[in-house]
Design a protein around this motif. Structure first.
Motif, PDB file in Angstrom:
ATOM      1  N   GLU A   1      15.987   8.320   7.602  1.00 42.41           N
ATOM      2  CA  GLU A   1      14.824   9.094   8.074  1.00 42.41           C
ATOM      3  C   GLU A   1      15.254  10.529   8.364  1.00 42.41           C
ATOM      4  O   GLU A   1      16.198  10.764   9.110  1.00 42.41           O
TER       5      GLU A   1
ATOM      6  N   ARG B   1       2.149   5.445   1.972  1.00 45.39           N
ATOM      7  CA  ARG B   1       0.979   6.293   1.711  1.00 45.39           C
ATOM      8  C   ARG B   1       1.350   7.505   0.858  1.00 45.39           C
ATOM      9  O   ARG B   1       0.826   7.687  -0.234  1.00 45.39           O
TER      10      ARG B   1
ATOM     11  N   HIS C   1      -5.465   6.018  15.894  1.00 46.62           N
ATOM     12  CA  HIS C   1      -4.812   4.950  15.133  1.00 46.62           C
ATOM     13  C   HIS C   1      -5.124   3.608  15.774  1.00 46.62           C
ATOM     14  O   HIS C   1      -4.811   3.384  16.937  1.00 46.62           O
ATOM     15  N   LYS C   2      -5.704   2.733  14.979  1.00 44.92           N
ATOM     16  CA  LYS C   2      -5.990   1.381  15.464  1.00 44.92           C
ATOM     17  C   LYS C   2      -5.287   0.386  14.552  1.00 44.92           C
ATOM     18  O   LYS C   2      -4.941   0.708  13.413  1.00 44.92           O
TER      19      LYS C   2
ATOM     20  N   SER D   1      -1.902   1.730   8.112  1.00 46.92           N
ATOM     21  CA  SER D   1      -0.597   1.130   8.394  1.00 46.92           C
ATOM     22  C   SER D   1      -0.567  -0.366   8.086  1.00 46.92           C
ATOM     23  O   SER D   1       0.492  -0.908   7.770  1.00 46.92           O
TER      24      SER D   1
HETATM   25  C1  LIG Z   1      -6.026  11.133  11.463  1.00 43.68           C
HETATM   26  C2  LIG Z   1      -5.466   9.839  10.943  1.00 43.68           C
HETATM   27  C3  LIG Z   1      -5.972   8.627  11.388  1.00 43.68           C
HETATM   28  C4  LIG Z   1      -5.431   7.429  10.926  1.00 43.68           C
HETATM   29  N1  LIG Z   1      -5.926   6.271  11.429  1.00 43.68           N
HETATM   30  C5  LIG Z   1      -5.319   5.111  11.139  1.00 43.68           C
HETATM   31  C6  LIG Z   1      -5.709   3.915  11.782  1.00 43.68           C
HETATM   32  O1  LIG Z   1      -6.643   3.884  12.578  1.00 43.68           O
HETATM   33  N2  LIG Z   1      -5.022   2.786  11.502  1.00 43.68           N
HETATM   34  C7  LIG Z   1      -3.985   2.764  10.620  1.00 43.68           C
HETATM   35  O2  LIG Z   1      -3.387   1.703  10.441  1.00 43.68           O
HETATM   36  N3  LIG Z   1      -3.622   3.877   9.945  1.00 43.68           N
HETATM   37  C8  LIG Z   1      -4.258   5.053  10.186  1.00 43.68           C
HETATM   38  N4  LIG Z   1      -3.877   6.201   9.538  1.00 43.68           N
HETATM   39  C9  LIG Z   1      -2.963   6.102   8.382  1.00 43.68           C
HETATM   40  C10 LIG Z   1      -1.512   5.928   8.775  1.00 43.68           C
HETATM   41  O3  LIG Z   1      -1.115   7.047   9.547  1.00 43.68           O
HETATM   42  C11 LIG Z   1      -0.680   5.836   7.485  1.00 43.68           C
HETATM   43  O4  LIG Z   1      -1.110   4.746   6.713  1.00 43.68           O
HETATM   44  C12 LIG Z   1       0.805   5.666   7.753  1.00 43.68           C
HETATM   45  O5  LIG Z   1       1.279   6.622   8.672  1.00 43.68           O
HETATM   46  C13 LIG Z   1       1.572   5.811   6.451  1.00 43.68           C
HETATM   47  O6  LIG Z   1       2.932   5.548   6.703  1.00 43.68           O
HETATM   48  P1  LIG Z   1       4.061   6.009   5.676  1.00 43.68           P
HETATM   49  O7  LIG Z   1       5.320   5.451   6.170  1.00 43.68           O
HETATM   50  O8  LIG Z   1       3.622   5.693   4.293  1.00 43.68           O
HETATM   51  O9  LIG Z   1       4.049   7.602   5.746  1.00 43.68           O
HETATM   52  P2  LIG Z   1       4.548   8.593   6.896  1.00 43.68           P
HETATM   53  O10 LIG Z   1       4.010   8.198   8.210  1.00 43.68           O
HETATM   54  O11 LIG Z   1       4.227   9.955   6.392  1.00 43.68           O
HETATM   55  O12 LIG Z   1       6.121   8.379   6.919  1.00 43.68           O
HETATM   56  C14 LIG Z   1       6.972   8.937   5.945  1.00 43.68           C
HETATM   57  C15 LIG Z   1       8.319   9.151   6.608  1.00 43.68           C
HETATM   58  O13 LIG Z   1       9.237   9.687   5.646  1.00 43.68           O
HETATM   59  C16 LIG Z   1       9.987  10.725   6.264  1.00 43.68           C
HETATM   60  N5  LIG Z   1      10.467  11.630   5.210  1.00 43.68           N
HETATM   61  C17 LIG Z   1       9.772  12.545   4.503  1.00 43.68           C
HETATM   62  N6  LIG Z   1      10.569  13.153   3.619  1.00 43.68           N
HETATM   63  C18 LIG Z   1      11.791  12.609   3.759  1.00 43.68           C
HETATM   64  C19 LIG Z   1      13.032  12.811   3.109  1.00 43.68           C
HETATM   65  N7  LIG Z   1      13.178  13.711   2.139  1.00 43.68           N
HETATM   66  N8  LIG Z   1      14.079  12.062   3.489  1.00 43.68           N
HETATM   67  C20 LIG Z   1      13.961  11.133   4.484  1.00 43.68           C
HETATM   68  N9  LIG Z   1      12.813  10.914   5.138  1.00 43.68           N
HETATM   69  C21 LIG Z   1      11.734  11.636   4.772  1.00 43.68           C
HETATM   70  C22 LIG Z   1       9.001  11.377   7.211  1.00 43.68           C
HETATM   71  O14 LIG Z   1       9.682  12.110   8.221  1.00 43.68           O
HETATM   72  C23 LIG Z   1       8.247  10.163   7.747  1.00 43.68           C
HETATM   73  O15 LIG Z   1       8.862   9.623   8.886  1.00 43.68           O
HETATM   74  C24 LIG Z   1      -4.402   7.427   9.955  1.00 43.68           C
HETATM   75  C25 LIG Z   1      -3.906   8.644   9.497  1.00 43.68           C
HETATM   76  C26 LIG Z   1      -4.433   9.836   9.984  1.00 43.68           C
HETATM   77  C27 LIG Z   1      -3.883  11.129   9.500  1.00 43.68           C
END
Ligand SMILES: Cc1cc2nc3c(=O)[nH]c(=O)nc-3n(C[C@H](O)[C@H](O)[C@H](O)COP(=O)(O)OP(=O)(O)OC[C@H]3O[C@@H](n4cnc5c(N)ncnc54)[C@H](O)[C@@H]3O)c2cc1C
Length: 470
Positions: A33, A423, A57-58, A432
């Motif tokens: 990370e 995502r 976020h729920k 999530s």
């Molecule tokens: C306003 C809003 C409301 C939401 N509401 C909900 C909800 O109610 N319920 C729900 O379940 N979801 C909700 N979501 C969606 C949820 O936030 C996403 O589905 C989830 O965060 C996606 O996770 P991820 O790990 O794919 O991406 P991310 O959370 O973006 O994680 C990616 C990770 O990779 C890391 N990274 C990036 N580049 C590099 C690199 N080069 N090397 C190493 N690490 C790196 C980042 O630092 C980060 O920690 C909401 C989102 C938003 C914006």
């Protein structure tokens, strides 16, 4: 027999979920990370005496088995909420999902008649059979008619994703999971209950902040022997025979070589492409055409115990700068000090545009003005305000995104031991719970001896069925 090592890029929920299921099955996993904190957009942070999330976020899911997984992970840490949402339209607050009782008086006779005609046309179109919708706009018009489209879906689309005529029908399917006008009319007339696949009747929230969810995944990864590196940047891949054999990581000024038999990536595709094919301008250009919108979260600390009784309120109209208003204490009243409340307004934007470039003070003031205009607070209540900006978080499903993604996948799949998830990692508009499902799917495939490429192809199919339930 000892299993070969797996490296997971990204410690958001998607990366941690994959690592959790893999570590549980006995794979030696290392998560890399880049940030100091885990959880990505699902993480929580401390500020002004509050524990704060990144917007509302729920925890809820209609993916079979995922709610049970969430319950088994978080157990009695889960608070169960009966959802309370509203939408602000035409100067009023309406219960959300909408009900005919409060919508009609608000519209007045002319608008109500137009809305009714739009429904009628949409219902008739449905009965006669219709052509496949070509865009988000087409999809909504066919299902709900022009009245509802212009009132709710069109302004919302412009605010969050851009021109609805240029947006893929996939976005509408993921975001508006109602089957159409007939169903909506029945629901408005209360002749049909909202089903759980269009409207969450309840949801869970982890006591102590949404970040408890990724934190729990991380502690499970460690408990099963996995490693998690934070503030660790992947600098280069070592390739051999079409696969990625090792990831070179820099952390705290030192480098480390992480051998990998399988590489799972949840980081943005542009960063992955750069590591996989450094100097491949063609691939970089193609990936660059996949548009991701950015996010500005504007936080306001107000000198009052609570602002609203809702978990969040939608503001689709363009005169409001934000898409939604979220009050942190609505999830867990213990997340902030007495006498103060923290509000988060989410604004979609593009790097360099007026929102992205605006000074924090200006965004705070614009959001405060909007809250005052909406009758929710007074200017003297503001105690503090700040902004958090995130690049590339909203995958923009333009009408041509599928073909483009297909071409990119063909190139990336040349790395035979690579699987994408998440995502931003998969360019998939998801929540999530879907990230948890992806991790479970990857681990099940690996346990069955399925190749990473085939698992990835399976995921491509699977993510198309994901629906975001408000
Ligand atoms: C306003 C809003 C409301 C939401 N509401 C909900 C909800 O109610 N319920 C729900 O379940 N979801 C909700 N979501 C969606 C949820 O936030 C996403 O589905 C989830 O965060 C996606 O996770 P991820 O790990 O794919 O991406 P991310 O959370 O973006 O994680 C990616 C990770 O990779 C890391 N990274 C990036 N580049 C590099 C690199 N080069 N090397 C190493 N690490 C790196 C980042 O630092 C980060 O920690 C909401 C989102 C938003 C914006």
């Amino acid at each position: 027999m000892e299993r070969p090592p797996v490296v997971v890029l990204g410690g958001g929920v998607a990366g941690l979920a994959a690592a959790y299921y893999l570590a549980r099955d006995g794979w030696p996993v290392t998560v890399v990370e880049r940030a100091a904190a885990l959880g990505g957009l699902c993480g929580s942070f401390q500020s002004h005496g509050f524990t704060l999330d990144h917007g509302p976020h729920k925890l809820y899911s209609v993916v079979p088995g995922i709610l049970d997984e969430i319950r088994s992970l978080l157990g009695d840490r889960l608070i169960e909420h009966k959802k309370r949402n509203r939408i602000r339209l035409l100067g009023r607050y309406l219960d959300y999902p909408l009900s005919l009782g409060n919508l009609l008086p608000l519209l007045g006779p002319r608008r109500a008649a137009r809305l009714g005609l739009g429904y009628a046309a949409a219902v008739a179109g449905g009965a006669l059979g219709r052509r496949d919708p070509a865009s988000y706009e087409d999809y909504v018009l066919q299902r709900f008619g022009r009245g509802v489209y212009e009132l709710v879906f069109e302004p919302l689309a412009w605010k969050v994703w851009g021109d609805p005529r240029q947006l893929s029908v996939d976005l509408a399917r993921a975001r508006i999971p109602s089957s159409g006008a007939t169903e909506l009319v029945l629901r408005l007339l209360k002749l049909k209950e909202n089903s759980e696949d269009v409207d969450a009747p309840f949801f869970y929230y982890p006591r102590g902040g949404f970040g408890e969810f990724p934190a729990r995944l991380a502690s499970e990864v460690r408990r099963h022997g996995g490693r998690i590196l934070t503030s660790a940047v992947p600098r280069a891949f070592e390739r051999a025979n079409g696969s990625v054999r090792a990831v070179h990581v820099e952390s705290a000024g030192a480098s480390e070589r992480l051998a990998c038999a399988t590489l799972v990536s949840s980081i943005p595709m542009a960063s992955l492409a750069q590591l996989l094919q450094p100097g491949d301008a063609g691939l970089a250009a193609e990936v660059g055409q996949l548009r991701l919108r950015d996010l500005a979260l504007v936080y306001l600390v107000l000198g009052q115990e609570r602002l609203v009784d809702d978990h969040w309120i939608f503001f689709p109209e363009r005169r409001y700068p934000f898409n939604r208003l979220f009050e942190q204490k609505s999830m867990d009243a213990s997340l902030g000090p007495p006498g103060l409340t923290a509000i988060c307004c989410d604004l979609t934007c593009d790097e360099g545009d007026a929102v992205w470039a605006a000074p924090d003070d200006e965004l705070v003031r614009r959001c405060l003005d909007a809250l005052v205009e909406a009758g929710l607070t007074t200017p003297d209540k503001l105690r503090a305000g700040f902004v958090r900006r995130f690049r590339s978080f909203y995958p923009m499903y333009t009408v041509d995104y599928r073909e483009r993604l297909g071409r990119i996948y063909v190139r990336l799949k040349q790395a035979e031991n690579l699987v994408l998830t998440g995502r931003v990692g998969m360019f998939n508009y998801n929540n999530s719970d879907h990230c948890l499902d992806m991790g479970r799917f990857i681990a099940a495939g690996m346990a069955a001896g399925t190749s990473p490429g085939e698992i990835w192809s399976g995921l491509e199919e699977r993510v198309r069925s994901y629906r975001i339930i408000d």
